[in-house]
Design a protein around this motif. Sequence first.
Motif, mmCIF file in Angstrom:
data_model
loop_
_atom_site.group_PDB
_atom_site.id
_atom_site.type_symbol
_atom_site.label_atom_id
_atom_site.label_comp_id
_atom_site.label_asym_id
_atom_site.label_seq_id
_atom_site.Cartn_x
_atom_site.Cartn_y
_atom_site.Cartn_z
ATOM 1 N N HIS A 12 0.817 -1.227 0.000
ATOM 2 C CA HIS A 12 0.000 0.000 0.000
ATOM 3 C C HIS A 12 0.846 1.272 0.000
ATOM 4 C CE1 HIS A 12 -3.838 -2.047 0.609
ATOM 5 N NE2 HIS A 12 -3.297 -2.767 1.593
ATOM 6 N N TYR A 16 -0.351 5.067 -0.551
ATOM 7 C CA TYR A 16 -0.265 5.929 0.640
ATOM 8 C C TYR A 16 0.483 7.215 0.302
ATOM 9 C CZ TYR A 16 1.247 7.544 5.269
ATOM 10 O OH TYR A 16 1.509 8.297 6.381
ATOM 11 N N LEU A 21 -5.323 6.266 -0.302
ATOM 12 C CA LEU A 21 -5.922 5.313 0.638
ATOM 13 C C LEU A 21 -7.060 5.966 1.402
ATOM 14 C CD1 LEU A 21 -2.745 3.596 2.177
ATOM 15 C CD2 LEU A 21 -4.155 2.803 0.273
#
Length: 302
Positions: A12, A16, A21
């Motif tokens: 992620h 991010y 996100l």
Amino acid sequence: MSSSDCNTVRSHLSAYHDGELSAELAATVAKHIESCESCAAELSAFESIGSAFAQTQMPAKPSDLWQRIERELPMTAEAVTLSKRFGVWVRESPYGAGLVSMAASVLVLLGAGLWYGGNNGDMAGGGAMAMHGSDGHSHDGEMSAEHMAEFAGVMDEYLQKLPSDPDAAERMLLAKYNGEKVDSDGAVKLVGYRPIISGELPEGYSLASTSVLKMPCCTCVKAVCKRSDGSTLVLFEHDDDEAAWFGDRPSSMAMCGDKDCCLVDLDSSIAATWKQGSRSVTAVGVRDQNEVATLVNWLDKS
């Protein structure tokens, strides 16, 4: 998501960094990064790449860009592909040079990130496997070195045959590198430009044949020329600036006409390489530096 799950957090990190996100997932990733030096370093790599893009200066496109492209296009009705036009733009334009420079910077940063990750976690360990074999050597580099060593060996065999049996030398090189004998128009179709060895030759020389070879360094045009005494001189027109064509034979730099030339000792003759416009010319079987100067001056006027 467990705050100790580095693999999941790393999957992620790009999103991010880009703010993609959800608030809840972003908070979880941020909490993990606070306590994990490895993931924090990986996030820092993303930030460095973004900074490289932001700081790269893109030169302004010159006003005569299209005129430069048109000068490089072949004088033929054959269609020229967009990829060839783009290649000319990258070579000639400072704007294109800036794009290449920026891309090189990004690749360096990505390579550094993969190296760091390869020593700190499973994810980058996979990246290291993509570049290195079990013996730790770069196989891409080894293959390139092997190809060039093989190429130098083929050229050595060619040079040994050329003085005594130029026809056999010609057949050997054509067979080895998928050579195709062509006229000037045929060369344009295969390499995208009209060979400079296509007009009249200096007095005392005649053109015996022209062919296109798919050599390891590039696809090049080869012109076999005959002197008035029947001896052979071969001219290669190629894209690469300098290739290890002649192995470890002695070489030196000299001024021939108005060009800086690399001269290579071939025992009974010499080879010479110099820049001619956007490409390079390598002459094989040259008698001496004066003959190189004759060829250089003729090509400058042709």
